[in-house]
Scaffold this motif. Structure first.
Motif, PDB file in Angstrom:
ATOM      1  N   TYR A  83     -24.284 -19.820   8.882  1.00 32.26           N
ATOM      2  CA  TYR A  83     -24.022 -20.036   6.943  1.00 32.26           C
ATOM      3  C   TYR A  83     -24.715 -21.466   6.983  1.00 32.26           C
ATOM      4  CZ  TYR A  83     -21.920 -15.661   5.527  1.00 32.26           C
ATOM      5  OH  TYR A  83     -22.143 -14.321   5.669  1.00 32.26           O
ATOM      6  N   ARG A  84     -23.858 -22.565   8.520  1.00 29.19           N
ATOM      7  CA  ARG A  84     -23.740 -24.116   7.899  1.00 29.19           C
ATOM      8  C   ARG A  84     -25.619 -24.350   8.104  1.00 29.19           C
ATOM      9  NH1 ARG A  84     -20.556 -26.546   5.695  1.00 29.19           N
ATOM     10  NH2 ARG A  84     -18.576 -25.899   5.647  1.00 29.19           N
ATOM     11  N   LYS A  85     -26.599 -23.962   8.713  1.00 27.86           N
ATOM     12  CA  LYS A  85     -28.413 -23.524   8.191  1.00 27.86           C
ATOM     13  C   LYS A  85     -28.199 -23.832   7.463  1.00 27.86           C
ATOM     14  CE  LYS A  85     -30.445 -21.155   9.844  1.00 27.86           C
ATOM     15  NZ  LYS A  85     -31.117 -19.857  10.419  1.00 27.86           N
ATOM     16  N   ILE A  86     -28.072 -22.352   6.710  1.00 24.88           N
ATOM     17  CA  ILE A  86     -28.942 -22.208   5.460  1.00 24.88           C
ATOM     18  C   ILE A  86     -28.153 -23.271   4.784  1.00 24.88           C
ATOM     19  CG2 ILE A  86     -29.019 -20.349   4.635  1.00 24.88           C
ATOM     20  CD1 ILE A  86     -27.516 -18.587   6.621  1.00 24.88           C
ATOM     21  N   MET A  87     -27.568 -23.218   4.456  1.00 24.61           N
ATOM     22  CA  MET A  87     -26.720 -24.310   3.078  1.00 24.61           C
ATOM     23  C   MET A  87     -27.395 -25.352   2.930  1.00 24.61           C
ATOM     24  SD  MET A  87     -22.096 -24.248   3.798  1.00 24.61           S
ATOM     25  CE  MET A  87     -22.233 -25.345   1.803  1.00 24.61           C
ATOM     26  N   MET A  88     -27.636 -26.603   4.395  1.00 27.16           N
ATOM     27  CA  MET A  88     -29.072 -27.031   4.786  1.00 27.16           C
ATOM     28  C   MET A  88     -29.912 -27.293   4.027  1.00 27.16           C
ATOM     29  SD  MET A  88     -27.416 -28.336   8.447  1.00 27.16           S
ATOM     30  CE  MET A  88     -26.304 -27.340   9.306  1.00 27.16           C
ATOM     31  N   GLN A  89     -30.545 -25.459   4.560  1.00 24.42           N
ATOM     32  CA  GLN A  89     -32.128 -25.400   3.936  1.00 24.42           C
ATOM     33  C   GLN A  89     -31.905 -25.156   2.151  1.00 24.42           C
ATOM     34  OE1 GLN A  89     -32.818 -21.135   6.236  1.00 24.42           O
ATOM     35  NE2 GLN A  89     -33.385 -22.598   7.926  1.00 24.42           N
ATOM     36  N   THR A  90     -30.390 -24.943   1.904  1.00 23.36           N
ATOM     37  CA  THR A  90     -30.501 -23.939   0.758  1.00 23.36           C
ATOM     38  C   THR A  90     -30.637 -25.728  -0.351  1.00 23.36           C
ATOM     39  OG1 THR A  90     -29.369 -22.635   0.839  1.00 23.36           O
ATOM     40  CG2 THR A  90     -28.943 -23.500  -1.338  1.00 23.36           C
ATOM     41  N   TRP A  91     -30.235 -26.812   0.093  1.00 25.03           N
ATOM     42  CA  TRP A  91     -30.084 -28.350   0.050  1.00 25.03           C
ATOM     43  C   TRP A  91     -31.554 -28.799   0.192  1.00 25.03           C
ATOM     44  CZ3 TRP A  91     -24.419 -27.974   1.097  1.00 25.03           C
ATOM     45  CH2 TRP A  91     -23.527 -27.851  -0.096  1.00 25.03           C
ATOM     46  N   GLY A  92     -32.301 -27.674   0.544  1.00 21.74           N
ATOM     47  CA  GLY A  92     -33.820 -28.381   1.245  1.00 21.74           C
ATOM     48  C   GLY A  92     -33.580 -29.004   2.614  1.00 21.74           C
ATOM     49  N   GLY A  93     -32.373 -29.319   3.218  1.00 17.75           N
ATOM     50  CA  GLY A  93     -32.578 -30.018   4.873  1.00 17.75           C
ATOM     51  C   GLY A  93     -33.295 -29.182   5.623  1.00 17.75           C
ATOM     52  N   THR A  94     -32.998 -29.593   6.716  1.00 16.86           N
ATOM     53  CA  THR A  94     -34.119 -28.923   7.405  1.00 16.86           C
ATOM     54  C   THR A  94     -33.235 -28.791   9.005  1.00 16.86           C
ATOM     55  OG1 THR A  94     -36.691 -29.408   7.097  1.00 16.86           O
ATOM     56  CG2 THR A  94     -36.025 -28.937   9.493  1.00 16.86           C
ATOM     57  N   CYS A  95     -32.392 -28.084   9.916  1.00 14.77           N
ATOM     58  CA  CYS A  95     -31.918 -27.574  10.870  1.00 14.77           C
ATOM     59  C   CYS A  95     -32.382 -27.019  11.490  1.00 14.77           C
ATOM     60  CB  CYS A  95     -30.320 -26.666  10.055  1.00 14.77           C
ATOM     61  SG  CYS A  95     -29.477 -26.588  11.535  1.00 14.77           S
TER      62      CYS A  95
END
Lengths: 454, 454
Positions: free
Chosen positions: A169-181
């Motif tokens: 879920y944490r990776k998806i949160m980062m992606q939702t804000w436009g980050g890459t993980c």
């Protein structure tokens, strides 16, 4: 039963950060250059950080003004609420008064954005386009991604591989804000490729993820690196928590006998207690107790070596004088409770060395048990990291019950656990066990320390 | 850019709920007994609900006092914050003023505890020991588990099977608060066993989970049933949201031209807009527009039949006059955005029928796109349900840009999405598609309606 929730008018939010450095009875040992082993100059850090943050890292000014634009952004979720835990007190049947300052209502759900937006701001002002960082449980990576979205910066997060898969879920949160993980070790850096060649199943560690993030940052002009804890400027940014709490306690007419916070790198705990520590240092509240809580499986403060060590696995960062388990530390896989960094903030290390703060290590079963007690009484499900502080808060309240002294306890509630329910599941279904990091391993790490462990 | 966040002093929190029933221009069609098909008396509901809630369901008092003990508990997370969305406005380059009232800072992360704690309170007062309920995406089940923990009640949640496995974090949250959560259909009820015998792979539906929860509640004297939306008393409890928002808008000196909320059963939207609707009904603000937003895959208000229907799959609940897709409705598996109830709150149905509120159905890809825009500008990652309201808020703001009229939009932000990141993942990885529920299926459901669809 009366609920007590204290809200600070945003007009009274602190307008500067509190810098403890000028108030320390002895100066901090300086950071050293990883190559020359000589004290660092600001220019040595320039490939990694914007000059304003480097200045803050070394500043001797007691108060550093928060830029107005940043104050405005903080108002998206600050000031945060201070609670009196009446229900928990009643459940424990304790005469202690328990207060908690709750950082979980920020958009990423923790205290981390307090420094993430500040770091993004200064990088943006200096023309930086990209920031690399590492993350363990994912709270820091999501907070920096959130900050990147607000400032239009590209964020790249190296996430410790074992957590990457355990906490999707944490990776998806980062992606939702436009980050890459991406999981670390990765094939994108020399150190990552080297580790994968040695062990394709390497679970990763914070130290290793830092090495990858640093390696990428120094290799590109448009890119800086950002750290979510440990460093002086990070703790500085977090003092907004403690300054708010102090004003609110003053309004209530109360003052803590004990302040409790959980420590990985140490930023949320120090952010809460440094503004109060000032009163201990200047003699206003000489008896104030401050307790840093860490996991028994990563007992940096309670069992670590006091020595110069690298901040990362590969030895690319400056040497910091800190309590350390050795930069090659790999956390045990059975541990679900976060707080897995091999080192400790130099400021906290120094305070502990000077006897100004205490440290206690707790086992994970007890922390989740405390988390359940807290959730069922106060409502909030805390992050597993936060449960460490809750455990010792409950222990202090029970001591109060034994002695009959009505102590006032202030607990740092660093974040909510909604994205960490897998850890609660592991606890509730009996998959977790307690684990004590072996002292022999810590001793053995001595020979890998730079400067022979001095 | 100036941030604007509005906080209401808890001393000014509403002390009563607003009941719209006495202000309606025409009375609501009465609920009917599922056996006799005659209007219900209070005693018919007594096996399911405590008498105080039954009184509230049928009350004609305009204001119903909130017991002091409940007001105190609300203060654990209320009043909630009202925001002006300056960053979103700037990103959309719109002259519209966008406000949002955010319910995501409650311990379970949504508006649901506003009624969960009220229902738990009245059940507890009547000596009830256990409450059964159903949950779809899991927000309601976790809110009632939270409330159960506060009042020492045992909570048993039947969770729609497909969601039970898609959203494991919700079950763990319920367990953390001491609740029990099992997938529906289950082997624990007659209706569950019957459905599983017919189709062992039955994915479940809200209607079916309600049947199981109701069946268990009526079979035990110590057990009541609780519903998280649809009913009058649920909407009543949620009016605390709109009453707070109204006081806050008055303080600001502004008033909405449009209020937007997402609707499944309808409680969060109605909770926000009913106190404002009062001004439309009494002529103070005759031009106020109110928009209910639903998914195109479950288009109850925009395409449903206006008829008496059961609230559950098995036909055990009273008949309610509502827009319905038929009580045998099974939501399409491609849909990730929540709001999947076959019916609609009778109050909202009635208001829509009278032309006092609007309804619009939106596709899920557009809702997640809106959610990303919101998260990257305002910081908050909303629940997929909430993104429906955000979609239409953005659409209204863009209309404002076209016409040049600086409309004031108030959006109901019902909850955060931290426990729903799997749905965002499905969107970000391109696994979702738009789906429009076929009109033929709705027509076909007519023959299964009681009273021949009258």
């Amino acid at each position: 039963m009366k609920q007590s929730k204290y809200i600070l008018d945003e007009k009274r939010m602190p307008t500067s950060w509190y810098n403890v450095l000028p108030d320390l009875p002895e100066p901090l040992p300086p950071p050293l250059h990883p190559g020359t082993k000589q004290p660092l100059g600001p220019e040595d850090l320039a490939p990694l950080f914007p000059m304003e943050l480097i200045k803050q890292e070394m500043s001797t000014e007691r108060y550093i003004e928060i830029p107005e634009e940043l104050q405005d952004i903080f108002k998206l979720w600050r000031p945060t609420t201070l609670y009196r835990a009446h229900r928990l007190e009643k459940a424990l049947d304790t005469p202690a008064k328990i207060y908690y300052k709750y950082e979980g209502t920020s958009p990423p759900g923790s205290h981390k954005p307090n420094t993430a937006v500040a770091q993004a701001y200064y990088n943006k002002k200096e023309g930086i386009k990209r920031i690399t960082t590492e993350t363990g449980a994912g709270q820091w990576g999501s907070a920096l991604s959130f900050a990147g979205a607000l400032f239009g910066l590209e964020i790249k997060v190296y996430m410790v591989k074992v957590s990457f898969y355990q906490k999707p879920y944490r990776k998806i949160m980062m992606q939702t804000w436009g980050g890459t993980c991406i999981p670390s070790p990765s094939m994108e850096t020399n150190i990552g490729r080297k580790m994968l060649a040695e062990d394709p199943d390497c679970p990763g560690s914070l130290g290793l993820a830092i090495s990858e993030a640093v390696e990428e940052a120094v290799s590109r002009d448009d890119t800086h690196y950002s750290l979510g804890s440990v460093l002086n400027h990070v703790l500085l940014h977090q003092t907004i928590i403690g300054q708010e709490a102090k004003v609110m306690m003053e309004d209530i007419g109360d003052y803590p006998d004990v302040i409790v916070g959980c420590v990985g790198g140490g930023s949320n705990a120090a952010g809460l207690y440094l503004p109060f520590l000032k009163d201990k240092l200047d003699g206003t509240h000489p008896d104030l107790r401050i307790v840093n809580v860490e996991p028994a499986s990563c007992p940096t403060l309670t069992k670590g070596l006091y020595a110069y060590d690298y901040g990362d696995e590969a030895g690319m960062t400056p040497l910091l004088k800190m309590f350390t388990l050795g930069h090659e530390f790999m956390p045990p896989p059975v541990h679900a409770g976060g707080l897995r960094y091999h080192g400790m903030a130099p400021i906290i290390t120094h305070l502990h060395k000077l006897g100004l703060v205490e440290a206690v290590a707790v086992h994970q079963l007890g922390t989740f048990e405390a988390g359940l007690t807290f959730a069922r009484n106060e409502g909030i499900i805390c992050a597993p990291e936060t449960d460490h502080a809750v455990r010792v808060t409950i222990d202090e309240a029970l001591k109060s019950k034994e002695t009959g002294e009505a102590k006032t306890i202030l607990c740092g509630l660093s974040g909510h656990g909604h994205v960490d329910m897998a850890a609660y599941d592991a606890y509730l279904s009996g998959q977790l066990e307690d684990y004590e990091y072996p002292v022999e391993k810590i001793k053995a790490s001595l020979e890998h320390l730079p400067l022979n462990g001095k």
